[in-house]
Design a protein around this motif. Structure first.
Motif, PDB file in Angstrom:
ATOM      1  N   GLN A   1       0.821  -1.217   0.000  1.00 58.34           N
ATOM      2  CA  GLN A   1       0.000   0.000   0.000  1.00 58.34           C
ATOM      3  C   GLN A   1       0.855   1.268   0.000  1.00 58.34           C
ATOM      4  N   GLY A   2       2.174   1.093  -0.155  1.00 59.73           N
ATOM      5  CA  GLY A   2       3.066   2.237  -0.161  1.00 59.73           C
ATOM      6  C   GLY A   2       3.310   2.826   1.212  1.00 59.73           C
ATOM      7  N   VAL A   3       3.072   2.047   2.257  1.00 56.60           N
ATOM      8  CA  VAL A   3       3.104   2.559   3.622  1.00 56.60           C
ATOM      9  C   VAL A   3       4.211   1.867   4.429  1.00 56.60           C
ATOM     10  N   PHE A   4       4.919   2.658   5.210  1.00 55.12           N
ATOM     11  CA  PHE A   4       5.868   2.164   6.215  1.00 55.12           C
ATOM     12  C   PHE A   4       5.445   2.748   7.560  1.00 55.12           C
ATOM     13  N   THR A   5       5.366   1.912   8.596  1.00 51.68           N
ATOM     14  CA  THR A   5       4.973   2.396   9.922  1.00 51.68           C
ATOM     15  C   THR A   5       6.069   2.121  10.928  1.00 51.68           C
ATOM     16  N   SER A   6       6.160   3.006  11.911  1.00 49.30           N
ATOM     17  CA  SER A   6       7.158   2.882  12.972  1.00 49.30           C
ATOM     18  C   SER A   6       6.562   3.436  14.252  1.00 49.30           C
ATOM     19  N   THR A   7       7.002   2.904  15.388  1.00 53.18           N
ATOM     20  CA  THR A   7       6.565   3.401  16.693  1.00 53.18           C
ATOM     21  C   THR A   7       7.601   4.371  17.238  1.00 53.18           C
ATOM     22  N   LEU A   8       7.163   5.606  17.519  1.00 43.91           N
ATOM     23  CA  LEU A   8       8.033   6.612  18.114  1.00 43.91           C
ATOM     24  C   LEU A   8       7.843   6.595  19.625  1.00 43.91           C
ATOM     25  N   THR A   9       8.939   6.619  20.375  1.00 39.50           N
ATOM     26  CA  THR A   9       8.896   6.581  21.836  1.00 39.50           C
ATOM     27  C   THR A   9       9.690   7.744  22.405  1.00 39.50           C
ATOM     28  N   VAL A  10       9.090   8.438  23.374  1.00 38.78           N
ATOM     29  CA  VAL A  10       9.765   9.539  24.057  1.00 38.78           C
ATOM     30  C   VAL A  10      10.566   8.977  25.220  1.00 38.78           C
ATOM     31  N   ALA A  11      11.800   9.377  25.343  1.00 41.68           N
ATOM     32  CA  ALA A  11      12.650   8.926  26.449  1.00 41.68           C
ATOM     33  C   ALA A  11      12.107   9.425  27.783  1.00 41.68           C
TER      34      ALA A  11
ATOM     35  N   ALA B   1      -0.011 -13.425  11.820  1.00 40.54           N
ATOM     36  CA  ALA B   1       1.174 -14.272  11.934  1.00 40.54           C
ATOM     37  C   ALA B   1       2.351 -13.397  12.348  1.00 40.54           C
ATOM     38  N   ALA B   2       2.912 -13.666  13.531  1.00 41.38           N
ATOM     39  CA  ALA B   2       3.993 -12.854  14.081  1.00 41.38           C
ATOM     40  C   ALA B   2       5.347 -13.418  13.682  1.00 41.38           C
ATOM     41  N   SER B   3       6.195 -12.570  13.089  1.00 41.18           N
ATOM     42  CA  SER B   3       7.544 -12.962  12.682  1.00 41.18           C
ATOM     43  C   SER B   3       8.553 -12.060  13.383  1.00 41.18           C
ATOM     44  N   PRO B   4       9.175 -12.527  14.462  1.00 38.62           N
ATOM     45  CA  PRO B   4      10.056 -11.653  15.245  1.00 38.62           C
ATOM     46  C   PRO B   4      11.279 -11.162  14.478  1.00 38.62           C
ATOM     47  N   GLU B   5      11.902 -12.019  13.693  1.00 40.87           N
ATOM     48  CA  GLU B   5      13.112 -11.618  12.990  1.00 40.87           C
ATOM     49  C   GLU B   5      12.822 -10.587  11.910  1.00 40.87           C
ATOM     50  N   ALA B   6      11.613 -10.610  11.368  1.00 39.10           N
ATOM     51  CA  ALA B   6      11.222  -9.639  10.341  1.00 39.10           C
ATOM     52  C   ALA B   6      10.624  -8.377  10.938  1.00 39.10           C
ATOM     53  N   ASN B   7      10.469  -8.328  12.272  1.00 42.65           N
ATOM     54  CA  ASN B   7       9.821  -7.188  12.928  1.00 42.65           C
ATOM     55  C   ASN B   7       8.461  -6.908  12.299  1.00 42.65           C
ATOM     56  N   ALA B   8       7.685  -7.975  12.122  1.00 44.36           N
ATOM     57  CA  ALA B   8       6.451  -7.830  11.355  1.00 44.36           C
ATOM     58  C   ALA B   8       5.366  -8.770  11.858  1.00 44.36           C
ATOM     59  N   VAL B   9       4.110  -8.315  11.706  1.00 44.00           N
ATOM     60  CA  VAL B   9       2.938  -9.163  11.886  1.00 44.00           C
ATOM     61  C   VAL B   9       2.184  -9.163  10.570  1.00 44.00           C
ATOM     62  N   VAL B  10       2.142 -10.315   9.933  1.00 39.48           N
ATOM     63  CA  VAL B  10       1.463 -10.460   8.642  1.00 39.48           C
ATOM     64  C   VAL B  10      -0.030 -10.623   8.894  1.00 39.48           C
ATOM     65  N   MET B  11      -0.850  -9.866   8.156  1.00 43.37           N
ATOM     66  CA  MET B  11      -2.303  -9.920   8.304  1.00 43.37           C
ATOM     67  C   MET B  11      -2.923 -10.483   7.039  1.00 43.37           C
ATOM     68  N   ILE B  12      -3.762 -11.503   7.228  1.00 39.48           N
ATOM     69  CA  ILE B  12      -4.391 -12.212   6.110  1.00 39.48           C
ATOM     70  C   ILE B  12      -5.898 -12.145   6.265  1.00 39.48           C
TER      71      ILE B  12
ATOM     72  N   LEU C   1       2.028  -5.363   9.497  1.00 36.12           N
ATOM     73  CA  LEU C   1       2.170  -4.388  10.566  1.00 36.12           C
ATOM     74  C   LEU C   1       3.595  -4.429  11.108  1.00 36.12           C
ATOM     75  N   SER C   2       4.223  -3.273  11.231  1.00 35.07           N
ATOM     76  CA  SER C   2       5.555  -3.209  11.826  1.00 35.07           C
ATOM     77  C   SER C   2       5.461  -3.363  13.337  1.00 35.07           C
ATOM     78  N   ALA C   3       6.340  -4.177  13.897  1.00 36.27           N
ATOM     79  CA  ALA C   3       6.420  -4.376  15.340  1.00 36.27           C
ATOM     80  C   ALA C   3       7.858  -4.738  15.675  1.00 36.27           C
ATOM     81  N   THR C   4       8.248  -4.547  16.920  1.00 38.93           N
ATOM     82  CA  THR C   4       9.613  -4.835  17.334  1.00 38.93           C
ATOM     83  C   THR C   4       9.710  -6.249  17.881  1.00 38.93           C
ATOM     84  N   ARG C   5      10.252  -7.148  17.075  1.00 40.28           N
ATOM     85  CA  ARG C   5      10.406  -8.561  17.433  1.00 40.28           C
ATOM     86  C   ARG C   5       9.136  -9.139  18.059  1.00 40.28           C
ATOM     87  N   PRO C   6       8.055  -9.197  17.301  1.00 37.58           N
ATOM     88  CA  PRO C   6       6.810  -9.759  17.843  1.00 37.58           C
ATOM     89  C   PRO C   6       6.929 -11.266  18.014  1.00 37.58           C
TER      90      PRO C   6
END
Length: 635
Positions: free
Chosen positions: A103-113, A440-451, A462-467
């Motif tokens: 879909q031309g989209v990249f997502t990331s989670t921003l965190t404030v220290a 489907a959670a893939s930790p090494e890919a930092n991704a959750v595949v949605m079907i 969906l982008s995620a950190t080692r799901p």
């Protein structure tokens, strides 16, 4: 209670709002606000846009950054490399690099220290098609302090709320509301900060409160200050633990008694009397005195020929009483099933069980473990994870990030669905209760595949950190799905639009596979980091960790019974590799021996059997000796 009709509507007073964060600390969660984006137009006529869900955040707050790349006509451009950077310290992005999806989209989670200074931050998204920026501000804070954070049931604690501006100065005249979970009472639910930016009250645990975690939440009515949360723990002055709770006729268990003083410290020299109901279970002593560590131990002996069922053991001091159960069961037994090459995952439904065995899916008669059919999953497929849609469809996640859709009625593969950007192992697969998504959670890919299971097609990733875990909501919380990350972060997402809702810190620095109770109110996570593992219990409506029980070995899989009576954890222990957790008393009830280290676990529908793939390799069928009930499969 019915599910909210619009996204972002909280299904209960303690459930955090969309895109808030829950932490066991003092800083408030993000203040929600509209975000701005500065699109970039590259020489190629591509359009790059960067937007954030929230423009103003508190320290420790998070928000979702979305970068979208399209051509001049609005057609998405996939596979475009994206890199995230900031003009000053205080923010991090996870992941900070990646590529746009279909879909031309990249997502990331921003965190404030947690120590970020207030002020404006510019977030830059750099792509081969141009650079886009978004602005995020670190705002002032609503803070919550409770002392002490651990009290005895029946005790109290002092509560202080503080409001500070962006420069750290006090803010007077702010009305703050306080809510709590559990059987606790806040003396003043509504307080107003004084000239020093502070207001005080007291929280009291009633004598009928149960030991465990309590969440206290501070908020301002108009939402302008977000929320601040802290987690408190109530302890019993007298605690009794039987290990194991599950005993067969002729077996002996160990009963431990612990006494605490008013400060919650263990205290010795306390006489304790002990008794047990019935005549078929006896104690080695009816009275003990706690030692310098505040403990005492007696044996619990079940007579040969004792009838199956629960007996109550009661401990009493001069001030209080406590009790636990011994659950007499038939002796467990196990059978090693032959004919398996590389069994990895298992699930059960109806009278059948299914085992992912390398490149095939085996169908078993769950009553005796007989293999009744095998389905080839396809060339190059090596299965790792499994979930079922009843007895009609199975979803198998493999080592290369693919999800194999299996038609169980035809004993044939219906489809293989994948995202070309995801090529690493699937840790857990989950079918959403709505029937509209498989995750489907893939930790090494930092991704959750949605079907979409209705069309067997990829919806998005969906982008995620080692799901390392993913699970569906249920009951009145069924619109959620949950993602567990390897660092011990539990994230809530709304299945209706796949957007972030809230975050819970599990408090153990580790994550793992997850199951959710049939009513959707409770989640259990088998969290593992290295050789350390915990079974973490989360009150999902309150977004609160209520318990974390240390396990003896690394956890690999988790399952629950459909009546939610027991949660089973598969561990790497060479023996006694299945841990049974009794949910009604929130204690480990016992263990079962699968003959080797376990890889996963599932319970048969009547709750009397467990199926366990092991490292042997093989599959062990365990007769638990428990009374028949309704049980679900595993994850």
């Amino acid at each position: 209670m019915t599910s909210p009709s619009t996204p972002g509507t909280a299904p209960g007073p303690l459930l955090p709002r969309r895109r808030t964060v829950v932490v066991a600390g003092a800083w408030a969660v993000p203040i929600l606000a509209a975000a701005t984006a500065l699109p970039a137009h590259a020489a190629s006529d591509s359009v790059v846009e960067a937007t954030t869900a929230d423009r103003s955040l508190q320290r420790s707050g998070t928000t979702v950054l979305e970068v979208k790349v399209t051509d001049a006509d609005g057609t998405p451009r996939s596979g475009r490399a994206v890199s995230i950077s900031f003009d000053s310290p205080g923010l991090t992005a996870s992941p900070d690099t990646g590529a746009t999806d279909a879909q031309g989209v990249f997502t990331s989670t921003l965190t404030v220290a947690t120590d970020a200074s207030p002020g404006r931050r510019v977030v830059s998204a750099t792509t081969s098609d141009g650079v886009a920026t978004a602005v995020v501000s670190v705002a002032g804070s609503l803070m919550l302090t409770v002392s002490p954070s651990r009290v005895l049931v029946g005790g109290s604690a002092s509560v202080v709320v503080s409001t500070v501006d962006d420069e750290g100065g006090p803010v007077a005249g702010v009305g703050v509301s306080l809510e709590s979970s559990g059987a606790v009472d806040v003396v003043d639910h509504d307080v107003t900060t004084g000239a020093d930016g502070r207001a005080s009250t007291t929280i009291v645990w009633g004598d009928d409160a149960q030991p465990g975690m309590t969440t206290l939440i501070a908020s301002v009515a108009d939402g302008s200050w977000g929320q601040s949360r802290t987690v408190l723990e109530a302890l019993a002055p007298l605690e009794v633990v039987l290990s194991p709770m599950l005993l067969s006729p002729g077996e002996t268990g160990r009963l431990s008694v612990l006494t605490r003083d008013a400060s919650t410290a263990p205290t010795g020299g306390i006489p304790v009397s002990l008794s047990v109901t019935g005549s078929e279970v006896t104690l080695s002593s009816s009275s003990v005195t706690t030692n310098g560590r505040g403990t005492a131990v007696v044996d619990v002996v079940v007579a040969p020929g004792a009838a199956r069922g629960a007996r109550t053991i009661t401990a009493a001091t001069s001030d209080t009483t406590a009790s636990t159960e011994v659950r007499v069961t038939d002796p467990p037994s196990s059978t090693e099933l032959s004919g398996f090459r590389a069994p990895r995952a298992v699930a059960a439904a109806g009278a059948r069980a299914f085992v992912v065995d390398g490149d095939s899916l085996a169908s078993l008669d769950s009553s005796d473990g007989t293999v009744t059919a095998r389905m080839a999953l396809g060339q190059g497929i090596e299965g790792r994870a499994l979930t079922l849609d009843g007895t009609t469809v199975a979803y198998v996640g493999d080592v290369a990030g693919r999800v194999v859709v299996c038609d169980l009625s035809q004993n044939a593969v219906r489809a293989v669905v994948s995202d070309p950007a995801v090529s690493s192992p699937i840790a857990q697969v989950s079918l959403h209760s709505s029937g509209r998504r498989v995750f489907a959670a893939s930790p090494e890919a930092n991704a959750v595949v949605m079907i979409d299971p209705r069309t067997d097609t990829l919806v998005r990733t969906l982008s995620a950190t080692r799901p390392v875990g993913v699970a569906s909501g249920a009951g009145s919380l069924s619109f959620f799905f949950y993602v567990v990350e390897a660092d011990g972060t539990l994230r809530y997402f709304d299945e209706r639009d796949d957007r972030a809702y809230s975050v819970v810190d599990l408090g153990v620095g580790a994550g793992g596979p997850m199951v959710v109770s049939s009513d959707g109110e409770t989640g259990w996570i088998a969290a593992t980091s290295g050789s350390s593992s915990w079974l973490v219990t989360v009150a999902l409506r309150q977004a609160t960790v209520t318990q974390a029980v240390r396990l003896a070995a690394s956890a690999r899989g988790i399952a629950r019974s459909a009546d939610d009576a027991y949660v089973y954890v598969a561990t790497a222990a060479a023996s006694s590799s299945i841990t049974a957790f009794a949910t009604d008393v929130a204690k480990v009830a016992g263990t079962f021996d699968a003959g080797a280290a376990a890889l996963s676990v599932a319970a048969t529908p009547d709750g009397t059997r467990l199926l366990v793939p092991t490292e042997q390799p093989g599959v062990t069928l365990i007769e638990t000796g428990l009374a028949a009930s309704s049980s679900s499969g595993g994850e």
